[in-house]
Design a protein around this motif. Structure first.
Motif, PDB file in Angstrom:
ATOM      1  N   UNK A 140       0.270  -8.126  -9.011  1.00 26.59           N
ATOM      2  CA  UNK A 140      -0.997  -7.526  -8.583  1.00 26.59           C
ATOM      3  C   UNK A 140      -1.003  -6.028  -8.874  1.00 26.59           C
ATOM      4  N   UNK A 141      -2.189  -5.476  -8.918  1.00 30.26           N
ATOM      5  CA  UNK A 141      -2.291  -4.034  -9.130  1.00 30.26           C
ATOM      6  C   UNK A 141      -2.857  -3.380  -7.886  1.00 30.26           C
ATOM      7  N   UNK A 142      -2.479  -2.132  -7.702  1.00 28.74           N
ATOM      8  CA  UNK A 142      -2.997  -1.400  -6.539  1.00 28.74           C
ATOM      9  C   UNK A 142      -4.517  -1.308  -6.625  1.00 28.74           C
ATOM     10  N   UNK A 150      -7.795  -7.998   1.541  1.00 29.89           N
ATOM     11  CA  UNK A 150      -7.018  -8.158   2.752  1.00 29.89           C
ATOM     12  C   UNK A 150      -6.475  -6.772   3.076  1.00 29.89           C
ATOM     13  N   UNK A 195      -3.454  -4.608   4.434  1.00 30.45           N
ATOM     14  CA  UNK A 195      -2.029  -4.701   4.740  1.00 30.45           C
ATOM     15  C   UNK A 195      -1.626  -3.445   5.495  1.00 30.45           C
ATOM     16  N   UNK A 247       0.983  -1.043   7.024  1.00 30.28           N
ATOM     17  CA  UNK A 247       2.401  -0.717   6.908  1.00 30.28           C
ATOM     18  C   UNK A 247       2.952  -0.332   8.268  1.00 30.28           C
ATOM     19  N   UNK A 307      -3.031  -0.432   3.285  1.00 32.21           N
ATOM     20  CA  UNK A 307      -3.583  -0.506   1.932  1.00 32.21           C
ATOM     21  C   UNK A 307      -4.313  -1.822   1.739  1.00 32.21           C
ATOM     22  N   UNK A 311      -5.228  -5.217  -0.315  1.00 33.78           N
ATOM     23  CA  UNK A 311      -4.633  -6.185  -1.226  1.00 33.78           C
ATOM     24  C   UNK A 311      -5.719  -7.184  -1.595  1.00 33.78           C
ATOM     25  N   UNK A 312      -5.993  -7.280  -2.880  1.00 33.29           N
ATOM     26  CA  UNK A 312      -7.018  -8.222  -3.336  1.00 33.29           C
ATOM     27  C   UNK A 312      -6.588  -9.616  -2.898  1.00 33.29           C
ATOM     28  N   UNK A 313      -7.549 -10.404  -2.392  1.00 34.28           N
ATOM     29  CA  UNK A 313      -7.184 -11.749  -1.963  1.00 34.28           C
ATOM     30  C   UNK A 313      -6.885 -12.604  -3.188  1.00 34.28           C
ATOM     31  N   UNK A 314      -5.830 -13.418  -3.086  1.00 33.08           N
ATOM     32  CA  UNK A 314      -5.458 -14.245  -4.254  1.00 33.08           C
ATOM     33  C   UNK A 314      -6.365 -15.473  -4.315  1.00 33.08           C
ATOM     34  N   UNK A 356       0.053 -14.517  -1.291  1.00 31.48           N
ATOM     35  CA  UNK A 356      -0.615 -13.361  -0.685  1.00 31.48           C
ATOM     36  C   UNK A 356       0.420 -12.442  -0.037  1.00 31.48           C
ATOM     37  N   UNK A 403       2.851  -4.648  -3.211  1.00 27.90           N
ATOM     38  CA  UNK A 403       1.981  -3.469  -3.260  1.00 27.90           C
ATOM     39  C   UNK A 403       2.486  -2.380  -2.317  1.00 27.90           C
ATOM     40  N   UNK A 404       3.003  -2.804  -1.166  1.00 27.16           N
ATOM     41  CA  UNK A 404       3.555  -1.790  -0.265  1.00 27.16           C
ATOM     42  C   UNK A 404       4.749  -1.122  -0.924  1.00 27.16           C
TER      43      UNK A 404
END
Lengths: 464, 464
Positions: A408-410, A449, A451, A453, A459, A461-464, B320, B327-328
């Motif tokens: 995945x990409x940021x 989504x 996430x 930390x 941050x 996260x694109x949903x898969x 996911x 990503x983190x």
């Protein structure tokens, strides 16, 4: 590195070069033990503790001498009030000094000379001054004649003309000069026998100033590197020490004079005469010695320190924060389980590749990808940047190269999304759970989504 | 390392030694492009993508050939229904294959031969079999005579006796054996001109099995290292390939036969005939190709895979979580501000010592102690163990050695306190703020402060 010292004598900041390359002799005027030590004392001794610690830190051998003036008018008066021997009273407050100084974590001096243990040396020193014509007899007393010492006033930057002009002339006083001071005092009526010594000039006891000249020369030599004390000692005490010592030896008495600023309370100089002194014993009931020491360090030694509750409270809070951080640090360092070793990574890689070597077992390989994921989650808390980069490389090797999972990409392009995320985090900080849920749903609808930390940041996260 | 491969031929897991030290020839049976690719196809091509990726990862040069059967009864029938040329229909579904395979991140083969581009080679291959006596003419067709090939059945572990026993005997069939198969098929009425080729045996087109023997020998040589496909191809397709190729060359056709397990849906084999196949196009509307790929990797290739929504949902959640962690990780690695360098520490130490060198400036030295505190707080999140130890050493040097601040000790002795702390943290986790406040007060009354770490853990700090 060169240490620079503000020298009261030159009134300049000078580079510090002791007489011997790696040795420093330091004399600090100690207390007169007739009452409990107070905040003013605490400052002097904490200041010179910092001086000593830094000289040691810079590799010098430091010989530090600090006296106790255990014979003195105030001691005699107070001991008589209390029906004690002067030595008994002095001993009580000398012990108080060691207790409080210990609580302030002040390094011990190498020597703590007392007047009562130096009488013969003091008498010899005075005899020498008399024979050299710097002192004269008046009644049973011996006085130092300031007019005879040409440099008188060089430390306090005064000269005798100005002094005379400013001085009240005491008609009943037979001294050559109003500023001549007693080296030896003839015994008066009803002085305790304990403080009476035979001398070439009859029964008596030493004046105040002479002890420091004698003790420093006896224990540190004729010329010492550092002489220190509170500003209030510059005149007349230290001025008179210079006169005595240099008159006798003809050599420079002190290379570097260091004086710390007054402690004031509501801008009034702290002293017994004004009823504003805080004994350390009293302060320590309210503030721990660590807080008091920290408070004293917060103001550079040469500036005056005006005591205030606000000031010491802030010192207290700052120190609490320091403790907090330090304890978290040592608990993190101790947490040895947290460590991720090179072996962890090489073992994991070996297992991963072996799984695929063994009939291309992707199922088993995935289980090692999961182990790696666990290491990464742990690493996010405890691993350094380099280690995190290794984990990243390994993850990309496992998931990307070997298993062909597109990584995945940021997602940090869409500003509106980033704003939503910010709002939601603010809501969360303010414990506004309803609002933060609403915003989370909004972001969810946009296909992302959140996430969160462990460090509080978040941050997308694109949903898969 | 040695790669081990389950070889269908030996029915054993064998060490993998290709013919040439660092080169692997691999032939994978491709699709018949008359309809959209489905989950069954996806599994085959993902499985062999893992095989290829791992061979590459282990340093082999891999030549991978995968055919398109672009001449076939089903293609002809479907193209006639749609009033298209067979080539047009095939082209549509060949393109569909490349689109879906691309979405699944499957590495491209080195060659994608098509039947229509291999006709001369196929005819020559058949002529050779006829001349060697392994094939015979029946009407306009050419059949391979399985009785003539002694090893027939060695891959599928059958022998002709059993086969005959189990076979329905087709009376109208003039073949020597019910299991003889067509190498060349005489053109029937109203077959499109596009699939009619001249041959020594009149107008016709190739049978199904011959193409793979021809294409693999033409592009990879007479003996290839790996031949792969789905289990359903073992018999008769791959059995017949062996018969054709080894009859012609007298050499071993394939060193390692690799077959992946069926994809079943509710335990039924996926196929067009049963109406249970999922096209990838349809699945990708519900699940991203990344999820599908991940799902397919979750079961070792040789086992059957029973498709279930539960299974793919769990794959989705797992992936996911992987994305989230990854990503983190990259955001932590990118966070270059987070880095604490050796220079940061040496500069800080230099500044701290210079402050004390400069007239023992404790006030300034404290400001650097604060900077260090800041670094430590940052370090607790991002620094590794070694770095944390350096920070600890530096803090102890600044605060302890130079400034003489007694350092606090961890408070982990009093069990009752530790329990209170635990209760309070549980209350906090459950967002029971009232209770957690109550417990915090209790701990406070016992003279301790709670320090909450960013990682969710807490510790007790004695109040200063």
């Amino acid at each position: 590195m060169t240490i620079k010292v503000r020298n009261t004598l030159s009134n300049k900041k000078e580079e510090f070069y002791p007489q011997r390359e790696n040795f420093v002799s330091m004399y600090v005027c100690g207390i007169t033990p007739y009452d409990e030590v107070h905040l003013g004392h605490a400052r002097v001794y904490v200041v010179f503790d910092i001086v000593k610690r830094h000289l040691l830190r810079r590799g010098y051998i430091v010989k530090h001498v600090q006296n106790f003036t255990d014979v003195d008018d105030k001691i005699i008066k107070r001991s008589q009030e209390k029906n004690m021997k002067p030595s008994e009273l002095a001993q009580i407050y000398i012990e108080d000094y060691f207790v409080q100084a210990g609580r302030l974590n002040i390094l011990k001096a190498e020597k703590y000379p007392r007047v009562t243990q130096m009488i013969p040396e003091i008498i010899n020193f005075i005899k020498d001054l008399v024979s050299k014509g710097f002192a004269y007899k008046l009644g049973g007393d011996i006085y130092f004649s300031v007019e005879k010492f040409k440099d008188y006033g060089k430390l306090s930057k005064r000269n005798l003309k100005d002094l005379r002009a400013g001085a009240r002339v005491d008609v009943c006083d037979g001294k050559n000069s109003a500023f001549d001071f007693a080296l030896w005092k003839n015994t008066k009526e009803n002085e305790p026998r304990e403080v009476v010594w035979e001398s070439p000039w009859g029964k008596g006891r030493p004046g105040w100033h002479i002890e420091c000249s004698v003790m420093s020369s006896e224990l540190l030599g004729n010329t010492i590197d550092i002489h220190g004390g509170g500003q209030d000692l510059i005149f007349p005490h230290h001025e008179n020490e210079i006169a005595q010592s240099e008159a006798k030896t003809g050599k420079q008495f002190v290379k570097y004079w260091i004086h710390n600023g007054f402690v004031t309370i509501n801008k009034e100089k702290m002293s017994k005469s004004l009823n504003n002194f805080f004994t350390l014993k009293a302060i320590f009931e309210k503030y721990s010695p660590r807080v008091v020491r920290y408070y004293l360090l917060m103001q550079q030694y040469s500036s005056p320190l005006d005591f205030s509750d606000a000031g010491i409270e802030s010192a207290k809070n700052t120190l609490q924060g320091m403790d907090d951080t330090y304890l978290r640090l040592i608990s993190s360092v101790k947490e040895s389980a947290a460590e991720i070793t090179d072996k962890d990574l090489s073992d994991l890689q070996e297992n991963f590749l072996n799984a695929l070597d063994d009939n291309f077992n992707s199922e088993k390989a995935l289980s090692y990808l999961h182990e790696l994921k666990g290491l990464i989650s742990k690493g996010l808390l405890i691993a350094g940047r380099e280690r995190l980069s290794q984990l990243k490389k390994l993850f990309e090797d496992f998931a990307g190269t070997s298993l062909g999972i597109v990584l995945p990409e940021e997602q940090n392009t869409d500003e509106s999304l980033q704003n939503l995320l910010k709002e939601r985090n603010d809501a969360r900080k303010n414990k506004n759970w309803a609002e933060s849920d609403r915003l989370r749903k909004l972001i969810d609808e946009k296909g992302y989504k959140i996430s969160d930390n462990k460090d509080g940041s978040s941050l997308l996260v694109k949903k898969v």
